[in-house]
Motif scaffolding. Structure first.
Motif, PDB file in Angstrom:
ATOM      1  N   ASP A  63      40.949  39.369  42.451  1.00  0.00           N
ATOM      2  CA  ASP A  63      40.284  38.778  41.290  1.00  0.00           C
ATOM      3  C   ASP A  63      41.147  37.657  40.702  1.00  0.00           C
ATOM      4  O   ASP A  63      41.781  37.796  39.664  1.00  0.00           O
ATOM      5  CB  ASP A  63      40.019  39.873  40.246  1.00  0.00           C
ATOM      6  N   LYS A  69      35.498  40.752  38.098  1.00  0.00           N
ATOM      7  CA  LYS A  69      34.549  40.805  39.218  1.00  0.00           C
ATOM      8  C   LYS A  69      34.971  39.815  40.300  1.00  0.00           C
ATOM      9  O   LYS A  69      35.739  38.886  40.037  1.00  0.00           O
ATOM     10  CB  LYS A  69      33.120  40.546  38.742  1.00  0.00           C
ATOM     11  N   GLU A  74      36.358  34.467  46.071  1.00  0.00           N
ATOM     12  CA  GLU A  74      37.452  35.441  45.962  1.00  0.00           C
ATOM     13  C   GLU A  74      37.391  36.466  47.094  1.00  0.00           C
ATOM     14  O   GLU A  74      38.421  36.808  47.686  1.00  0.00           O
ATOM     15  CB  GLU A  74      37.408  36.149  44.597  1.00  0.00           C
TER      16      GLU A  74
HETATM   17 CA   LIG Z   1      36.914  36.909  39.630  1.00  0.00          CA
END
Ligand SMILES: [Ca+2]
Length: 92
Positions: A63, A69, A74
């Motif tokens: 992250d 999230k 990512e």
């Molecule tokens: Ca993120």
């Protein structure tokens, strides 16, 4: 008639499809979706009692934006790292 897709184009499409399978409509992975992906895609790993801790750490590291999230990019970084490690292992 369209040209057949190259191997790299097919890989990209497979990755996009895989990502969306776990992200659903939110287009990002929360911790739960991330763990589900790990469970299903890496069933042989993380058998130790450290499993949960490792996953939490992996999530935290992935992250990059620190928004709790994982975005498409990512997760892509994480997959690239996994591919690089797999490549290194093949050369040992
Ligand atoms: Ca993120």
């Amino acid at each position: 008639m369209s040209k057949p897709k190259t191997e790299l184009q097919q890989l990209a499409e497979q990755y996009i499809e895989l990502y969306h399978r776990y992200s659903g409509n939110s287009d990002s992975l929360d911790k739960q979706a991330f763990k589900k992906m790990l469970d299903e895609q890496f069933p042989d790993t993380d058998e130790s009692p450290l499993k949960k801790q490792k996953r939490d750490q992996l999530f935290k590291e992935a992250d990059i934006s620190k928004d709790g999230k994982l975005s498409f990019v990512e997760v892509g970084h994480l997959i690239a790292k996994f591919i690089a490690e797999t490549h290194d292992k093949l050369h040992k």
